[in-house]
Design an enzyme around this catalytic site. Structure first.
Site, PDB file in Angstrom:
ATOM      1  N   GLY A  92       3.003   7.800 -18.256  1.00  0.00           N
ATOM      2  CA  GLY A  92       2.473   7.425 -19.566  1.00  0.00           C
ATOM      3  C   GLY A  92       2.145   8.663 -20.388  1.00  0.00           C
TER       4      GLY A  92
ATOM      5  N   ASP B 180      -6.496   9.534 -16.760  1.00  0.00           N
ATOM      6  CA  ASP B 180      -7.375   8.867 -15.786  1.00  0.00           C
ATOM      7  C   ASP B 180      -8.176   9.869 -14.950  1.00  0.00           C
ATOM      8  OD1 ASP B 180      -6.165   6.652 -16.750  1.00  0.00           O
ATOM      9  OD2 ASP B 180      -5.211   6.032 -14.879  1.00  0.00           O
TER      10      ASP B 180
ATOM     11  N   MET C 126      -8.936   2.674 -20.417  1.00  0.00           N
ATOM     12  CA  MET C 126      -7.941   2.866 -19.352  1.00  0.00           C
ATOM     13  C   MET C 126      -8.588   3.421 -18.081  1.00  0.00           C
ATOM     14  SD  MET C 126      -4.336   4.123 -20.789  1.00  0.00           S
ATOM     15  CE  MET C 126      -3.275   3.040 -21.727  1.00  0.00           C
TER      16      MET C 126
ATOM     17  N   ARG D  92      -6.688   2.950 -14.189  1.00  0.00           N
ATOM     18  CA  ARG D  92      -6.067   1.960 -13.316  1.00  0.00           C
ATOM     19  C   ARG D  92      -6.804   1.868 -11.982  1.00  0.00           C
ATOM     20  NH1 ARG D  92      -0.470   3.870 -13.046  1.00  0.00           N
ATOM     21  NH2 ARG D  92       0.166   2.570 -14.777  1.00  0.00           N
TER      22      ARG D  92
ATOM     23  N   MET E 144      -4.805   4.039 -28.011  1.00  0.00           N
ATOM     24  CA  MET E 144      -5.332   4.983 -29.011  1.00  0.00           C
ATOM     25  C   MET E 144      -5.981   6.196 -28.362  1.00  0.00           C
ATOM     26  SD  MET E 144      -6.844   2.188 -31.591  1.00  0.00           S
ATOM     27  CE  MET E 144      -7.391   3.332 -32.815  1.00  0.00           C
TER      28      MET E 144
HETATM   29  N1  LIG Z   1       6.910   8.005  -4.558  1.00  0.00           N
HETATM   30  C1  LIG Z   1       7.746   8.410  -5.505  1.00  0.00           C
HETATM   31  N2  LIG Z   1       8.827   9.143  -5.186  1.00  0.00           N
HETATM   32  C2  LIG Z   1       9.692   9.555  -6.137  1.00  0.00           C
HETATM   33  N3  LIG Z   1       9.525   9.311  -7.447  1.00  0.00           N
HETATM   34  C3  LIG Z   1       8.468   8.580  -7.819  1.00  0.00           C
HETATM   35  C4  LIG Z   1       7.518   8.096  -6.882  1.00  0.00           C
HETATM   36  N4  LIG Z   1       6.576   7.400  -7.548  1.00  0.00           N
HETATM   37  C5  LIG Z   1       6.918   7.457  -8.847  1.00  0.00           C
HETATM   38  N5  LIG Z   1       8.040   8.169  -9.013  1.00  0.00           N
HETATM   39  C6  LIG Z   1       8.697   8.452 -10.294  1.00  0.00           C
HETATM   40  O1  LIG Z   1       7.823   9.267 -11.079  1.00  0.00           O
HETATM   41  C7  LIG Z   1       7.883   8.883 -12.442  1.00  0.00           C
HETATM   42  C8  LIG Z   1       6.500   8.638 -12.982  1.00  0.00           C
HETATM   43  O2  LIG Z   1       5.764   7.741 -12.139  1.00  0.00           O
HETATM   44  P1  LIG Z   1       4.630   6.792 -12.735  1.00  0.00           P
HETATM   45  O3  LIG Z   1       5.234   5.897 -13.754  1.00  0.00           O
HETATM   46  O4  LIG Z   1       3.931   6.182 -11.608  1.00  0.00           O
HETATM   47  O5  LIG Z   1       3.703   7.755 -13.560  1.00  0.00           O
HETATM   48  P2  LIG Z   1       2.666   8.851 -13.111  1.00  0.00           P
HETATM   49  O6  LIG Z   1       3.359  10.133 -12.915  1.00  0.00           O
HETATM   50  O7  LIG Z   1       1.885   8.354 -11.938  1.00  0.00           O
HETATM   51  O8  LIG Z   1       1.789   8.970 -14.414  1.00  0.00           O
HETATM   52  P3  LIG Z   1       0.692   7.943 -14.965  1.00  0.00           P
HETATM   53  O9  LIG Z   1      -0.619   8.594 -14.677  1.00  0.00           O
HETATM   54  O10 LIG Z   1       0.971   7.832 -16.399  1.00  0.00           O
HETATM   55  O11 LIG Z   1       0.855   6.656 -14.238  1.00  0.00           O
HETATM   56  C9  LIG Z   1       8.775   7.668 -12.525  1.00  0.00           C
HETATM   57  O12 LIG Z   1       9.988   8.080 -13.087  1.00  0.00           O
HETATM   58  C10 LIG Z   1       8.913   7.195 -11.105  1.00  0.00           C
HETATM   59  O13 LIG Z   1      10.163   6.644 -10.845  1.00  0.00           O
HETATM   60  O1  LIG Z   2       1.241   0.959 -20.451  1.00  0.00           O
HETATM   61  P1  LIG Z   2       1.688   2.123 -19.650  1.00  0.00           P
HETATM   62  O2  LIG Z   2       2.460   3.123 -20.402  1.00  0.00           O
HETATM   63  O3  LIG Z   2       2.409   1.702 -18.410  1.00  0.00           O
HETATM   64  O4  LIG Z   2       0.408   2.932 -19.179  1.00  0.00           O
HETATM   65  C1  LIG Z   2      -0.776   2.367 -18.731  1.00  0.00           C
HETATM   66  C2  LIG Z   2      -1.399   3.219 -17.672  1.00  0.00           C
HETATM   67  O5  LIG Z   2      -1.389   4.583 -17.993  1.00  0.00           O
HETATM   68  C3  LIG Z   2      -2.610   5.184 -17.595  1.00  0.00           C
HETATM   69  O6  LIG Z   2      -3.284   5.589 -18.731  1.00  0.00           O
HETATM   70  C4  LIG Z   2      -2.384   6.470 -16.860  1.00  0.00           C
HETATM   71  O7  LIG Z   2      -1.953   6.279 -15.592  1.00  0.00           O
HETATM   72  C5  LIG Z   2      -3.370   4.107 -16.812  1.00  0.00           C
HETATM   73  O8  LIG Z   2      -4.747   4.165 -16.928  1.00  0.00           O
HETATM   74  C6  LIG Z   2      -2.802   2.854 -17.416  1.00  0.00           C
HETATM   75  O9  LIG Z   2      -2.890   1.771 -16.528  1.00  0.00           O
HETATM   76 MG   LIG Z   3       0.439   7.003 -11.806  1.00  0.00          MG
END
Ligand SMILES: Nc1ncnc2c1ncn2[C@@H]1O[C@H](COP(=O)(O)OP(=O)(O)OP(=O)(O)O)[C@@H](O)[C@H]1O
Ligand SMILES: O=P(O)(O)OC[C@H]1O[C@](O)(CO)[C@@H](O)[C@@H]1O
Ligand SMILES: [Mg+2]
Length: 537
Positions: A189, A309, A352, A354, A461
């Site tokens: 995100g 977060d 936010m 999670r 926002m």
């Molecule tokens: N265990 C994993 N191994 C490899 N790739 C992963 C894994 N988990 C998530 N990804 C990849 O990493 C990218 C981002 O993952 P995710 O959407 O969970 O966001 P995030 O990095 O945790 O950030 P956010 O805090 O916004 O959730 C995605 O493209 C997803 O496919």
């Molecule tokens: O709607 P999106 O883009 O999946 O993102 C929402 C999530 O992104 C975060 O801001 C960051 O992981 C979470 O708190 C929230 O659940």
């Molecule tokens: Mg994540």
């Protein structure tokens, strides 16, 4: 010591490393879940998604520490040193050659005739970080497991120094700048500060002398979607990007497999990859690093943790968090004004978070306008004599109005499971804010007590804005350090701030679990003091 024992509830606690290295430790403390530590009790609320279950874990068969062993402390420290060792390209490519750094702090401008050939290597003052420099991970010596927020390894709360690697430019680099093709990708995100980090990475790469710098569009997806072209980056391109929120490169969830990504790295000739993202992104970055190792590729994969977060282990905070908290103030203040100006007004704000309630907790603390803060880490009842609703009635009777701040991951047990995940495998949560709004309305209608309920959900926002000054500085330092780490030959690492100093961590350690608010921490207690809320159980 014996006298203390009845108060201590030791639990078998798997350290983050146990996910990877078969270790587990006994935790001694208040018996409540702890976080932000190398000793982690996994709270029930933890929604461990793809990050954890895609990693192999043999932790359940792990041995625990034998405190009767007189050498347990030094063994623990050795283990810690091994866990927090940062991988280097020479681990798999022992013949990799190093060169004197082209990052020269005394260089006036990259074109200065004095320093056209860079600084002579016999220059005494250089300002580099020594590879053996370390930063203390923990700085409090708890004298007793009953001290507030105590995180103890053994029943005596013995002081055990835990050192992590200091970040910064090294004297020797493992890449010739003219042979580098660096890429930046932003995943997950949005988060305030993404553009600031991109900007600093580009600027620092250029200072080293790198000419080929590209952005991968829309997260990992950009590696496989042929319709998405690489974006050439330079100081000129990124000069003003930090003035706006979002990501210059775009973000996405989901995407190609790790081997497809590494195929793409090879095809494109990318040998430095900077990955900006949260837990999921870092799990991906680590898997990419391992795949590069398997293929014996000389590629540096360096992460920069991004999440409003603030749920990444061991770090004082992640960039974007401060800004999100600051932005949340507007929503809270509006809810307060609405509630305060209405007859029996109740304002509800959902923020936010999670798995973790850091945003809700800090925003509540910062505003001073919140009467009830609800976070995923602390169970609560809505109904019943000790529930949130009867406290709201008390607040209306005594103060005339009330404001509630709820984290999106809180109270999920009250909601019907959606049983769906997003493209990255994250569980899609039910809307606790709407639920509390509806239950509040129903409750006051049911008891014939007038209440004017206003609900504010500022969700996107708080993260779609540009970074504030404090985050801007954090992004600057993290972005620069990411480049220093890559040039120094480290890979599979991420950068962070730890007790106000900047450090490198091996990725698996920081993503073993989501960092959560410790209900026994001083900060949560301060939040309770500030809101004046009782326990809702
Ligand atoms: N265990 C994993 N191994 C490899 N790739 C992963 C894994 N988990 C998530 N990804 C990849 O990493 C990218 C981002 O993952 P995710 O959407 O969970 O966001 P995030 O990095 O945790 O950030 P956010 O805090 O916004 O959730 C995605 O493209 C997803 O496919
Ligand atoms: O709607 P999106 O883009 O999946 O993102 C929402 C999530 O992104 C975060 O801001 C960051 O992981 C979470 O708190 C929230 O659940
Ligand atoms: Mg994540």
């Amino acid at each position: 010591m014996d006298a203390l024992l009845p108060a201590i509830k030791p639990g078998l606690v798997h350290s983050p490393a146990s996910t990877f290295r078969d270790h587990a430790f006994l935790f001694f403390g208040s018996g409540r879940p702890v976080n932000n530590s190398n000793l982690i009790r996994i709270p029930k609320i933890m929604k461990v998604k793809a990050v954890a279950h895609k990693q192999s874990s043999t932790a359940s068969s792990a041995p625990s520490i034998d405190f009767s062993d007189p050498d347990w402390k030094s063994k623990y420290q050795q283990d810690f040193e091994a866990r927090f060792n940062i991988p280097h390209i020479t681990d798999v490519l022992p013949d990799a050659v190093s060169y004197p750094s082209t990052f020269c702090l005394k260089m006036r401008t990259p074109l200065s005739p004095d320093f056209a050939e860079r600084y002579p290597s016999d220059e005494e003052w250089h300002g580099y970080i020594n590879n053996r420099d370390r930063v203390l991970l923990k700085v409090i010596h708890y004298s007793s497991p009953t001290s507030a927020g105590a995180e103890c390894i053994d029943p005596d709360c013995t002081w055990v120094e835990q050192w992590v690697h200091r970040a910064g430019p090294r004297e020797k680099i493992y890449f010739k700048p003219e042979e580098v093709k660096a890429a930046i990708v932003t995943c997950g995100g949005l988060c305030p500060g993404l553009n600031d980090v991109i900007r600093q990475i580009v600027i620092t790469l250029e200072i080293y002398g790198v000419k080929k710098i590209v952005g991968i569009p829309f997260g990992y997806r950009g590696f496989s979607d042929e319709s998405l072209a690489e974006m050439p980056l330079s100081r000129k391109v990124v000069q003003n990007v930090h003035l706006s929120g979002g990501s210059l490169l775009g973000v996405s969830r989901g995407g190609p497999s790790v081997s497809e990504i590494v195929d793409s790295l090879e095809e494109r000739g990318i040998n430095m990859l900077f990955v900006l993202g949260g837990n999921g992104t870092h799990a991906g970055a680590n898997a990419i690093h391992e795949e590069c190792n398997k293929r014996q590729l000389k590629v540096a994969i360096v992460g920069v943790p991004k999440t409003i977060d603030n749920d990444i282990l061991f770090m004082d905070k992640t960039f974007g968090f401060d800004t999100a908290v600051e932005e949340a103030q507007r929503a809270i203040n509006s809810a307060y004004i609405e509630a305060h100006s209405a007859y029996h007004g109740i304002g509800i704000v959902k923020l936010m978070g999670r798995n973790s309630g850091f945003i809700a907790m800090q925003a509540s603390l910062a505003s001073g306008q919140i009467d009830i803060c609800l976070i995923p880490e602390v169970p609560f009842n809505l109904h019943g004599p000790h529930g949130v609703l009867s406290h709201l009635k008390y607040l209306l009777e005594t103060k005339g109005s009330a404001v509630v701040c709820v984290a999106e991951g809180a109270g999920q047990d009250f909601l019907e499971k959606i049983n769906a995940t997003d493209a990255s495998g994250n569980i899609i949560l039910g809307d606790i804010g709407v639920h509390i709004q509806q239950e509040t309305k129903k409750y006051f209608k049911g008891i014939g007590f007038p209440a004017d309920v206003k609900y504010i959900d500022p969700t996107y926002m708080i993260r779609a804005c540009r970074a504030n000054a404090s985050d801007g500085i954090l992004c600057t330092v993290l972005g620069q350090n990411a480049v220093h780490g890559a040039f120094a030959g480290y890979s599979g690492i991420t950068v962070g701030i730890c007790n106000t100093h900047y450090v490198y961590f091996p990725i698996p350690e920081v993503i073993a679990q989501s960092k959560v608010v410790d209900p026994n921490s001083r900060m949560w207690h301060r939040c309770l003091t500030s809101t004046g809320q009782p326990d809702f159980v």
